[in-house]
Motif scaffolding. Structure first.
Motif, PDB file in Angstrom:
ATOM      1  N   GLU A 136      15.837  -4.847  38.309  1.00 36.71           N
ATOM      2  CA  GLU A 136      16.034  -3.787  37.324  1.00 36.71           C
ATOM      3  C   GLU A 136      15.206  -4.036  36.068  1.00 36.71           C
ATOM      4  N   LEU A 137      15.242  -5.267  35.563  1.00 36.37           N
ATOM      5  CA  LEU A 137      14.486  -5.594  34.352  1.00 36.37           C
ATOM      6  C   LEU A 137      12.988  -5.509  34.616  1.00 36.37           C
ATOM      7  N   ARG A 138      12.573  -6.008  35.749  1.00 34.56           N
ATOM      8  CA  ARG A 138      11.144  -5.981  36.102  1.00 34.56           C
ATOM      9  C   ARG A 138      10.632  -4.546  36.171  1.00 34.56           C
ATOM     10  N   ARG A 139      11.398  -3.671  36.809  1.00 33.39           N
ATOM     11  CA  ARG A 139      10.990  -2.262  36.919  1.00 33.39           C
ATOM     12  C   ARG A 139      10.994  -1.571  35.559  1.00 33.39           C
ATOM     13  N   TRP A 140      11.986  -1.873  34.730  1.00 33.29           N
ATOM     14  CA  TRP A 140      12.055  -1.268  33.398  1.00 33.29           C
ATOM     15  C   TRP A 140      10.824  -1.670  32.583  1.00 33.29           C
ATOM     16  N   TYR A 141      10.477  -2.945  32.633  1.00 29.76           N
ATOM     17  CA  TYR A 141       9.379  -3.476  31.831  1.00 29.76           C
ATOM     18  C   TYR A 141       8.028  -2.925  32.277  1.00 29.76           C
ATOM     19  N   GLY A 142       7.725  -3.006  33.560  1.00 34.00           N
ATOM     20  CA  GLY A 142       6.469  -2.502  34.094  1.00 34.00           C
ATOM     21  C   GLY A 142       5.229  -3.104  33.453  1.00 34.00           C
ATOM     22  N   HIS A 143       5.342  -4.271  32.845  1.00 30.91           N
ATOM     23  CA  HIS A 143       4.237  -4.979  32.187  1.00 30.91           C
ATOM     24  C   HIS A 143       3.574  -4.131  31.101  1.00 30.91           C
ATOM     25  N   ASP A 144       4.384  -3.333  30.420  1.00 32.20           N
ATOM     26  CA  ASP A 144       3.911  -2.542  29.284  1.00 32.20           C
ATOM     27  C   ASP A 144       3.881  -3.454  28.057  1.00 32.20           C
ATOM     28  N   PRO A 145       2.696  -3.737  27.499  1.00 33.72           N
ATOM     29  CA  PRO A 145       2.600  -4.666  26.363  1.00 33.72           C
ATOM     30  C   PRO A 145       3.510  -4.284  25.187  1.00 33.72           C
ATOM     31  N   GLU A 204      10.898  -6.890  23.699  1.00 29.02           N
ATOM     32  CA  GLU A 204      12.231  -6.544  24.193  1.00 29.02           C
ATOM     33  C   GLU A 204      12.460  -7.124  25.589  1.00 29.02           C
ATOM     34  N   PHE A 205      11.422  -7.119  26.416  1.00 29.68           N
ATOM     35  CA  PHE A 205      11.519  -7.736  27.739  1.00 29.68           C
ATOM     36  C   PHE A 205      11.905  -9.207  27.600  1.00 29.68           C
TER      37      PHE A 205
END
Length: 122
Positions: A53-62, A67-68
């Motif tokens: 869930e956290l990985r998908r929310w983050y999506g490696h958006d700088p 927050e990640f």
């Protein structure tokens, strides 16, 4: 958790070097196009990776990295992830530990958060 050795962060696709020390893949998913022989890892510690869930929310958006990092540190405070983090700290004692990720930008990956935690305050 201040280990005596250095903690490095590298992409799994980078060439292996003598300075890598213990090489540990910290991604939950195996990297695309990477054979186990070519990866030359000592261990795959997928349990330390962020939740799906956290990985998908983050999506490696700088823009979301801060927050990640906060959310990921919360996750690392309990259960299987906490045990896996303690295991990484043990691996780092007195030697170089290289945390490997398939992320295109390792500086904004879970490996970077883990390295910061393992290195402790300067």
């Amino acid at each position: 958790m201040r280990p005596a050795g250095a903690v490095r962060v590298r992409r799994i696709y980078d060439p292996v070097t003598e300075q890598d020390g213990v090489r540990v893949l910290v991604d939950r998913l195996w990297p695309r196009g990477m054979s186990k022989a070519r990866a030359r890892i000592d261990e795959w510690c997928g349990h330390v990776a962020p939740s799906t869930e956290l990985r998908r929310w983050y999506g490696h958006d700088p823009e979301l990295f801060t927050e990640f990092g906060r959310r990921y540190r919360e996750e690392l405070g309990s259960g299987e992830q906490e045990s896996a983090l303690a295991h990484l700290a043990e691996l780092a004692q007195g030697r170089t530990l290289t945390l490997l990720t398939a992320s295109k930008d390792p500086a904004i990956s879970e490996a970077a958060v883990l390295a910061e935690l393992l290195e402790g305050p300067s």
